[in-house]
Enzyme design. Sequence first.
Site, PDB file in Angstrom:
ATOM      1  N   THR A   1      34.573  48.339  56.826  1.00  0.00           N
ATOM      2  CA  THR A   1      34.716  49.022  55.544  1.00  0.00           C
ATOM      3  C   THR A   1      34.585  48.018  54.413  1.00  0.00           C
ATOM      4  O   THR A   1      35.168  46.937  54.458  1.00  0.00           O
ATOM      5  CB  THR A   1      36.069  49.746  55.440  1.00  0.00           C
ATOM      6  OG1 THR A   1      36.165  50.727  56.484  1.00  0.00           O
ATOM      7  CG2 THR A   1      36.219  50.448  54.099  1.00  0.00           C
TER       8      THR A   1
ATOM      9  N   PHE B   1      35.273  47.195  50.508  1.00  0.00           N
ATOM     10  CA  PHE B   1      36.187  47.558  49.422  1.00  0.00           C
ATOM     11  C   PHE B   1      35.739  46.878  48.133  1.00  0.00           C
ATOM     12  O   PHE B   1      35.204  45.762  48.158  1.00  0.00           O
ATOM     13  CB  PHE B   1      37.616  47.113  49.740  1.00  0.00           C
ATOM     14  CG  PHE B   1      38.249  47.808  50.916  1.00  0.00           C
ATOM     15  CD1 PHE B   1      39.146  48.842  50.721  1.00  0.00           C
ATOM     16  CD2 PHE B   1      37.956  47.422  52.211  1.00  0.00           C
ATOM     17  CE1 PHE B   1      39.740  49.484  51.801  1.00  0.00           C
ATOM     18  CE2 PHE B   1      38.541  48.056  53.300  1.00  0.00           C
ATOM     19  CZ  PHE B   1      39.436  49.089  53.092  1.00  0.00           C
TER      20      PHE B   1
END
Length: 366
Positions: free
Chosen positions: A253, A255
């Site tokens: 992921t 960010f």
Amino acid sequence: MATKLHGASISSSCHPPSPKSSSCKIKVITTRVSIQRTNQSLRRISKISCCSEVGAASTNSRSQNKRPLTTTDLTGSFKDGSGIRVAYQGVSGAYSESAAEKAYPNCETVPCEQFDIAFQAVENWIADRAVLPIENSLGGSIHRNYDLLLRHRLHIVGEVQLSVRHCLLANHDVKIEDLKRVLSHPQALAQCEHTLTRLKVVREAVDDTAGAAQFVAQHKLKDTGAVASVGAARIYDLNVLAQDIQDDSDNITRFLMLARDPIIPGTDRPFKTSIVFSLDEGPGMLYKALAVFSMRDINLTKMESRPQRKRPLVNNDGLKHFDYLFYCDFEASMADYNAQNALKHLKEFATFLRVLGSYPMDINLV
């Protein structure tokens, strides 16, 4: 505000109109301070106690009692000067908190119930930074945060990539064969499809992974597990029944690190720049926009289109089309003349252009 270029100015003033501000009165429970917010100006009316509970636990002493910020908290808290405070969405033990701690080691994390509350926490000086997910290698883009980037006036000052490793958690003395259902975020459940199918458990979606672990622990459930992180297991005193249960080990992921003010871009290390723009309807317009980068050998790393909320449909020769905003990331610093000239060229025919941030690339994966 405008991002200054050599010989050009990329203005952020020609953006879709923001919703009109409205007056509201909010009573802040966590700080026991009554605040009146009128036309976005904060004025203290009465102070009953100087004790603040918002984000009070540090990263070394956080607990499951650390309550996420809600909309009622946004106008009553103030910085205590104890160090950098980083807002994230979720509760303690969330992957977003791990990303915040990777981005800002030894920071004080501030959990928020929703993504937009994390944006507002920084805007209202409750937090210094926000760290929010923007895309996942399996689940794709987080569209909500793309929309919030345009709605709010925060700047991207960095990025952090986090390897997501899911675990199956349950209360102590609960065996894996005792499980009848498993709770977690919808994406986490989807990413563990094979394991959960093999266990023949019912899957129930909740707001976040750490919240699922918190719920299982607080209610002392004996037939229910949660898909969450090892960190969540430690915080909520749960047993790890299985580790790395995700179907794909390359689960990453990305960010974004957000702040009230932009950073000064440099050329001493790899930089990335994020922009959003819109174009007139017509053949070849998007090709023309992308050509300003290719002719200067600037590498595009990400492109995302989102319909404009204020004018979702436009007429063109009797035909209706969606009117799109294009979010684009490219590998260059705004201190680079090539990047400046590319945006100067794009501004010549773009109907709207805004630089969201120029920031160092994250080349370290954890």
